[in-house]
Design an enzyme around this catalytic site. Structure first.
Site, PDB file in Angstrom:
ATOM      1  N   HIS A  67      40.547 110.003  49.188  1.00  0.00           N
ATOM      2  CA  HIS A  67      40.841 110.069  50.626  1.00  0.00           C
ATOM      3  C   HIS A  67      39.559 109.761  51.382  1.00  0.00           C
ATOM      4  O   HIS A  67      38.575 110.485  51.247  1.00  0.00           O
ATOM      5  CB  HIS A  67      41.352 111.462  51.004  1.00  0.00           C
ATOM      6  N   ARG A  86      39.629 109.225  54.832  1.00  0.00           N
ATOM      7  CA  ARG A  86      39.778 109.852  56.166  1.00  0.00           C
ATOM      8  C   ARG A  86      39.587 108.895  57.342  1.00  0.00           C
ATOM      9  O   ARG A  86      39.658 109.348  58.485  1.00  0.00           O
ATOM     10  CB  ARG A  86      38.789 111.011  56.341  1.00  0.00           C
ATOM     11  N   ASN A 106      46.963 108.574  54.022  1.00  0.00           N
ATOM     12  CA  ASN A 106      47.204 109.625  55.034  1.00  0.00           C
ATOM     13  C   ASN A 106      46.079 109.677  56.064  1.00  0.00           C
ATOM     14  O   ASN A 106      45.433 110.693  56.281  1.00  0.00           O
ATOM     15  CB  ASN A 106      47.392 110.989  54.366  1.00  0.00           C
ATOM     16  N   HIS A 141      53.009 111.613  44.521  1.00  0.00           N
ATOM     17  CA  HIS A 141      52.670 113.026  44.693  1.00  0.00           C
ATOM     18  C   HIS A 141      53.972 113.781  44.517  1.00  0.00           C
ATOM     19  O   HIS A 141      54.929 113.542  45.245  1.00  0.00           O
ATOM     20  CB  HIS A 141      52.086 113.248  46.087  1.00  0.00           C
ATOM     21  N   ASN A 199      46.015 120.880  46.352  1.00  0.00           N
ATOM     22  CA  ASN A 199      47.452 120.675  46.176  1.00  0.00           C
ATOM     23  C   ASN A 199      47.684 119.487  45.239  1.00  0.00           C
ATOM     24  O   ASN A 199      47.276 118.386  45.567  1.00  0.00           O
ATOM     25  CB  ASN A 199      48.106 120.402  47.534  1.00  0.00           C
ATOM     26  N   ASP A 246      41.029 112.774  43.436  1.00  0.00           N
ATOM     27  CA  ASP A 246      41.748 113.269  44.617  1.00  0.00           C
ATOM     28  C   ASP A 246      40.702 113.737  45.641  1.00  0.00           C
ATOM     29  O   ASP A 246      40.881 114.749  46.316  1.00  0.00           O
ATOM     30  CB  ASP A 246      42.735 114.383  44.254  1.00  0.00           C
TER      31      ASP A 246
END
Lengths: 425, 307
Positions: free
Chosen positions: A61, A63, A93, A178, A277, A304
């Site tokens: 990620h 961001r 995301n 996921h 998660n 992750d």
């Protein structure tokens, strides 16, 4: 440029050799007999060092755009090369979500500007990750995405998930899934077990992950398509994947350093850096994941990498953001856990962190062979060091591994024949 | 001497600390019975109750305990505070600390919140209930009532019935009772029984009769109606019939057994009205124990031992 007298990790063996790169390619791998060639200008003496095919992390990620307080493409790329990664794939995301070619193009431009590692965007399965309409998959493929993922959640509508696999396959794109049944997870923030009861933190049972792993496997089998399962954390999930592979289903799977290193005991002091998660589970799960990696059920290690600002973590556990900053610790944690603690050969470590991700996503690299791109990760495997988040180049200092001693330090990261990290970078 | 800044739960304190709180609590209870409500142990000190969940009895109990000890008391509830403006718990704690609070009594819907606050502030933090984690003062008041009634806690058989999964009371009771040498039995519908309590020393029972068999204490836990949206059981009627306690269950218990409940009771659900109002009930005594034990907690955290 030559990398001299190195222990070179090839696909099937480790060879003392000199590796020569020219024009961004590996042009020769010459076994060292007796003494190595003399170092010329620009060459690097790799005596005592180990050369791997450049590490690839297919679950990161960054961001950016939208959450640059947590990480941006440049800071993420600096963290990546420090961690030995030559290629990383970034999840959609962001804000806006990676669901159209404009965002893909933005990320590729920023990656080029950073000029460190190769950055491959992953497109969202549905528009805005809303779970309703397929995103502009074809357009994103043209702009350079390498896979599809709803990231952070599952596509709830099973019919839509089937369509995503079918339509994605038209463009040569796999779905990276996921797996989480949100109703069953019911807001759980940790693994449901002894330690969730002890802390009073809301737990999520293994089945919340497993039922969707099973669903994706069923879809792949029924449609005769490949599917990739993200960050498997349960022993039962490992068994679902193993059984599916035995039947010939084209399923691949990944797990992360924290799932093979930690157990849910770490939540007992409410350290929000342990909140990830899927959640960190029990010893039984940890051991099953290691065995899954050993026998090829689990194909690769990913980080992750989920950097967060301390504002997002310095709150009540239930309110804290999920995720750990992993790029700068993944190699050492994985090497220490799998090779040092569990006797994996270096060739297998290389497959898990480079060769298999490359073949799952159809990326270049992944193997040291003449003619391949000169992506190399060069490490001192005997170097023992202590993880200190204050020294992270990532903006995210969130790690449950602060203070932990590990083996294996990345000395140089070479991308297309250029040193992007290391003393002479 | 209690050598800790905060009381966050009963998992950490040693048996001796718990016994010291109970010993002082008994003395405080005697003084309250004698009508002595103007002590000066905390004169000049400030106690703030910071409640992020509705509560009448616990907040009132802490407030009166502090006032009976001579402290200033400020009450903050989430409805009227900066919480609704989005201030973080850490920032709220820093603000209260800067105002020279000596004690913060916190109730919060999320497990671990009092620990986060305690790590942030210099003030003593007392956990008045955090999510599904702990509610130490409730368990201590339960122990006070048991100790006063039986003269001891070691060797008692305590049956806890009800929504164990969501109950911070059950867990604080379990931790404390095991340290004090009691036997703890638990019974709940499978949907309301969490994993791992056996590993923490509880005896998990297959029926309410098994739990009650020869027990000295039958403790009902409140069925929190707001937490039953997920279909944990079909109806309150069915819950009462198959899982509730009434006088017929009390007959399975030992001679002289008492009935307890942290309150407020759903009459006719977890306990029948006959049990609540019957001779075996110590539910009202628990309320007095609550004020007394909270006086003891505040006194000992401040470093005092006198009563």
């Amino acid at each position: 440029m030559k990398f001299l007298n190195a222990d070179v990790v090839l696909k099937d063996k480790v060879l003392r050799a000199d590796v020569t790169v020219e024009g961004g390619k590996i042009v020769s791998v010459d076994p060292v007999k007796g003494t190595s060639a003399r170092a010329g200008k620009g060459d690097i003496d790799c005596t005592g060092l180990t050369v791997f095919a450049g590490l690839i992390d297919m679950h990161v990620h960054l961001r950016d755009p939208g959450f640059e307080k947590k990480e941006d493409i440049a800071s993420g790329a600096r963290a990546a090369v420090k961690g030995g990664f030559t290629q990383i794939c970034c999840m959609p995301n962001t804000k806006p979500v990676i669901d159209n070619k404009v965002v893909v193009t933005y990320i590729k431009a920023k990656a080029k500007e950073a000029d460190l590692c190769k950055i491959h965007p992953i497109g969202a399965i549905t528009e805005g990750q809303n779970g309703e309409n397929l995103s502009a998959i074809g357009g994103m493929k043209e702009a350079g995405i390498v896979a599809l993922s709803e990231d952070g959640k599952s596509v709830v509508n099973t019919k839509l998930m089937a369509n995503a696999m079918l339509y994605g396959a038209d463009f040569g794109l796999k779905c990276l899934c996921h797996c989480e049944d949100r109703e069953l997870a019911d807001g759980g923030v940790v693994h449901e077990g002894y330690y969730s009861t002890l802390t009073g933190l809301k737990g999520s049972i293994r089945a919340a992950e497993d039922v969707i792993i099973a669903r994706e496997i069923c879809l792949a089998e029924s449609l005769s398509l490949p599917v990739h399962i993200c960050h498997v954390s349960t022993y039962s999930g490992v068994e679902l994947v193993r059984e599916a592979k035995r039947r010939g289903v084209r399923v691949t799977a990944e797990t992360c350093p924290h799932y093979i290193t930690l157990t849910d005991e770490v939540i007992k002091d409410f350290d929000t850096n342990t909140k990830v998660n899927p959640p960190i589970r029990e010893e039984r799960d940890r051991l099953a994941l290691i065995e899954g990696l050993r026998d090829g059920t689990i194909d690769c290690i990913v980080t992750d990498h989920a950097p967060h600002h301390y504002d997002d973590k310095h709150v009540e556990y239930a309110l804290a953001a999920f995720g750990t900053s992993g790029l700068e610790t993944s190699f050492a944690l994985t090497y220490t856990q799998l090779v040092r603690e569990n006797g994996f050969p270096l060739t297998q470590l290389s497959a898990l962190m480079s060769g298999n991700p490359a073949s799952i996503l159809g990326l270049e690299g992944g193997e040291i062979t003449v003619g391949a791109c000169a992506d190399l990760t060069i490490a001192d495997l005997n170097k023992k060091w202590t993880i200190d988040p204050a020294k992270f180049l990532s903006k995210g200092k969130n790690t449950p591994f602060g203070g932990r001693e590990v083996y294996g330090e990345v000395k140089y990261t070479v991308v297309d024949g250029k040193i992007k990290y290391g003393e002479r970078a | 001497m209690i050598e800790r800044k905060d009381l966050l739960g009963l998992l950490q304190p040693r048996r001796e600390e718990i016994e010291e709180i109970l010993d002082l609590g008994l003395k405080m209870k005697a003084r309250l019975r004698a009508g002595d409500k103007s002590l000066d142990i905390l004169r000049g000190k400030t106690v703030t109750t910071l409640f992020y969940e509705n509560s009448t009895r616990t907040r009132c109990s802490f407030e009166l305990a502090a006032k009976y000890l001579g402290a200033h008391v400020v009450n903050i509830s989430a409805q009227s505070s900066s919480v609704q403006k989005g201030e973080s718990l850490v920032d709220t704690g820093k603000t209260l600390d800067a105002m020279k609070n000596d004690f913060i009594v916190i109730r919060h819907p999320l497990a671990g919140a009092p620990k986060l606050l305690a790590e942030t502030v210099k003030a003593h933090v007392v956990n008045a209930g955090d999510g599904m984690n702990e509610h130490p003062s409730q368990a201590l008041l339960d122990f006070l009532t048991m100790k006063e009634h039986f003269g001891r806690i070691g060797g008692l058989k305590v049956a806890i019935l009800g929504d164990i999964r969501h109950s911070r009371v059950a867990k604080s009771n379990l931790y404390g009772l095991k340290k004090l040498g009691a036997e703890v039995r638990m019974f709940a519908p499978a949907t309301l029984m969490p994993i791992g309590l056996d590993r923490m020393g509880a005896k998990i029972c297959a029926s309410r009769e098994e739990a009650a068999d020869g027990a000295d204490v039958i403790m009902g836990l409140r069925i929190q109606l707001e937490r039953q949206k997920g279909g944990n059981f079909p109806s309150l009627g069915e819950y009462a019939k198959f899982y509730g306690a009434d006088e017929s269950l009390l007959r399975h218990a030992g001679k002289g057994a008492i009935v307890m409940h942290p309150g407020p009771v759903n009459r006719g659900v977890e306990l029948s009205s006959e049990l609540v109002d019957g001779d075996a009930s110590r539910i009202e005594d628990q309320v007095l124990s609550g004020v007394a034990v909270r006086m003891a907690i505040l006194t000992l955290l401040e470093g005092g031992t006198h009563a």
